[in-house]
Design an enzyme around this catalytic site. Structure first.
Site, PDB file in Angstrom:
ATOM      1  N   HIS A   9      44.628  29.145  37.504  1.00 19.74           N
ATOM      2  CA  HIS A   9      44.637  28.316  36.293  1.00 19.74           C
ATOM      3  C   HIS A   9      44.104  29.079  35.076  1.00 19.74           C
ATOM      4  O   HIS A   9      44.546  28.859  33.955  1.00 19.74           O
ATOM      5  CB  HIS A   9      43.797  27.050  36.522  1.00 19.74           C
ATOM      6  CG  HIS A   9      42.405  27.334  37.001  1.00 19.74           C
ATOM      7  ND1 HIS A   9      42.148  27.810  38.274  1.00 19.74           N
ATOM      8  CD2 HIS A   9      41.205  27.254  36.383  1.00 19.74           C
ATOM      9  CE1 HIS A   9      40.853  27.991  38.420  1.00 19.74           C
ATOM     10  NE2 HIS A   9      40.245  27.663  37.290  1.00 19.74           N
ATOM     11  N   CYS A  65      43.965  36.214  36.253  1.00 17.65           N
ATOM     12  CA  CYS A  65      43.021  35.106  36.360  1.00 17.65           C
ATOM     13  C   CYS A  65      42.170  35.115  35.097  1.00 17.65           C
ATOM     14  O   CYS A  65      42.550  35.745  34.109  1.00 17.65           O
ATOM     15  CB  CYS A  65      42.203  35.172  37.652  1.00 17.65           C
ATOM     16  SG  CYS A  65      41.112  36.597  37.849  1.00 17.65           S
ATOM     17  N   GLY A  66      41.054  34.414  35.095  1.00 17.16           N
ATOM     18  CA  GLY A  66      40.252  34.354  33.882  1.00 17.16           C
ATOM     19  C   GLY A  66      39.742  35.721  33.472  1.00 17.16           C
ATOM     20  O   GLY A  66      39.833  36.125  32.313  1.00 17.16           O
ATOM     21  N   GLY A  68      40.377  38.603  35.692  1.00 18.34           N
ATOM     22  CA  GLY A  68      41.116  39.627  36.440  1.00 18.34           C
ATOM     23  C   GLY A  68      40.310  40.170  37.607  1.00 18.34           C
ATOM     24  O   GLY A  68      40.862  40.843  38.483  1.00 18.34           O
ATOM     25  N   ILE A  69      39.020  39.866  37.629  1.00 21.45           N
ATOM     26  CA  ILE A  69      38.146  40.471  38.649  1.00 21.45           C
ATOM     27  C   ILE A  69      38.417  39.899  40.036  1.00 21.45           C
ATOM     28  O   ILE A  69      38.611  40.638  41.005  1.00 21.45           O
ATOM     29  CB  ILE A  69      36.665  40.292  38.259  1.00 21.45           C
ATOM     30  CG1 ILE A  69      36.356  41.028  36.953  1.00 21.45           C
ATOM     31  CG2 ILE A  69      35.756  40.817  39.382  1.00 21.45           C
ATOM     32  CD1 ILE A  69      34.974  40.718  36.376  1.00 21.45           C
ATOM     33  N   GLY A  70      38.436  38.571  40.136  1.00 21.39           N
ATOM     34  CA  GLY A  70      38.671  37.959  41.447  1.00 21.39           C
ATOM     35  C   GLY A  70      40.012  38.368  42.023  1.00 21.39           C
ATOM     36  O   GLY A  70      40.123  38.715  43.214  1.00 21.39           O
ATOM     37  N   MET A  71      41.037  38.365  41.191  1.00 19.10           N
ATOM     38  CA  MET A  71      42.377  38.764  41.634  1.00 19.10           C
ATOM     39  C   MET A  71      42.371  40.208  42.124  1.00 19.10           C
ATOM     40  O   MET A  71      42.969  40.532  43.163  1.00 19.10           O
ATOM     41  CB  MET A  71      43.383  38.621  40.499  1.00 19.10           C
ATOM     42  CG  MET A  71      43.800  37.199  40.205  1.00 19.10           C
ATOM     43  SD  MET A  71      44.736  36.472  41.572  1.00 19.10           S
ATOM     44  CE  MET A  71      45.610  35.163  40.698  1.00 19.10           C
ATOM     45  N   ARG A 132      47.685  66.976  42.011  1.00 13.35           N
ATOM     46  CA  ARG A 132      46.322  66.795  42.523  1.00 13.35           C
ATOM     47  C   ARG A 132      45.983  65.315  42.733  1.00 13.35           C
ATOM     48  O   ARG A 132      45.166  64.970  43.582  1.00 13.35           O
ATOM     49  CB  ARG A 132      45.306  67.434  41.570  1.00 13.35           C
ATOM     50  CG  ARG A 132      45.190  66.767  40.219  1.00 13.35           C
ATOM     51  CD  ARG A 132      44.311  67.572  39.268  1.00 13.35           C
ATOM     52  NE  ARG A 132      44.051  66.880  38.006  1.00 13.35           N
ATOM     53  CZ  ARG A 132      44.895  66.777  36.997  1.00 13.35           C
ATOM     54  NH1 ARG A 132      46.097  67.313  37.101  1.00 13.35           N
ATOM     55  NH2 ARG A 132      44.560  66.142  35.886  1.00 13.35           N
ATOM     56  N   HIS A 133      46.669  64.452  41.983  1.00  5.54           N
ATOM     57  CA  HIS A 133      46.402  63.016  42.118  1.00  5.54           C
ATOM     58  C   HIS A 133      46.933  62.474  43.439  1.00  5.54           C
ATOM     59  O   HIS A 133      46.393  61.523  43.995  1.00  5.54           O
ATOM     60  CB  HIS A 133      46.996  62.254  40.938  1.00  5.54           C
ATOM     61  CG  HIS A 133      46.481  62.740  39.619  1.00  5.54           C
ATOM     62  ND1 HIS A 133      45.152  62.669  39.275  1.00  5.54           N
ATOM     63  CD2 HIS A 133      47.115  63.347  38.586  1.00  5.54           C
ATOM     64  CE1 HIS A 133      44.980  63.187  38.068  1.00  5.54           C
ATOM     65  NE2 HIS A 133      46.155  63.621  37.633  1.00  5.54           N
TER      66      HIS A 133
END
Ligand code: RB5
Length: 151
Positions: A9, A65-66, A68-71, A132-133
């Site tokens: 939401h 999400c609000g 982005g951290i939880g996602m 290298r990545h």
């Protein structure tokens, strides 16, 4: 390119704006919810997107999400997912070039839609640099294999 997208939401409105951008870029997109601003639990929406990207059914995933951290935390629990939480254009480019991120997380309550859409566009259009990545991304996979048994 096929993109899977979802939001809770807190990210619903930005998800809808991102879908409009993806349509204008002729990118095939599937929306895994949510479908309104009623309160829901973000892991329920991160999971299908992360699983489908990990399974190769979609090339990339976008989660909102609000914050982005939880996602991003939830998506990164799925083996094979390299989800980057990004709120600036420098990181949007760098995480594709260096980390080969396959899922992008954004926080609707953190940045405005103008910057968010620029980030999405850059993230979709930037190629992984390899070299290298590649070795470093492979080492991330080795950490995952060590702790999950999934190779
Ligand atoms: C929902 O209130 C909020 O916690 C969620 O959108 C997200 O920010 C979680 O990390």
């Amino acid at each position: 390119m096929k993109v899977a997208i979802a939001a809770d939401h807190g990210g619903y409105k930005l998800k809808e704006e991102i879908k409009t951008l993806l349509a204008s870029m002729n990118i095939q997109t599937e929306d895994f919810g949510c479908s309104c601003e009623d309160s829901v639990d973000y892991p329920d929406y991160a999971l299908p997107v992360a699983e489908k990207v990990a399974a190769g059914e979609f090339d990339r995933g976008i989660l909102v999400c609000g914050t982005g951290i939880g996602m991003s935390i939830a998506a990164n629990k799925v083996p094979g997912i390299r989800c980057a939480l990004v709120h600036d254009t420098f990181s949007a480019r760098a995480t594709r070039e260096h980390n080969n991120s396959n899922v992008l997380a954004l926080g609707e309550r953190v940045i405005g839609p103008g910057l968010a859409l620029d980030i999405v566009k850059i993230w979709l259009e930037t190629e992984f640099q390899g070299g290298r990545h590649e070795r470093r991304v492979e080492k991330i996979a080795q950490i995952e294999a060590k702790h999950t048994g999934v190779k």
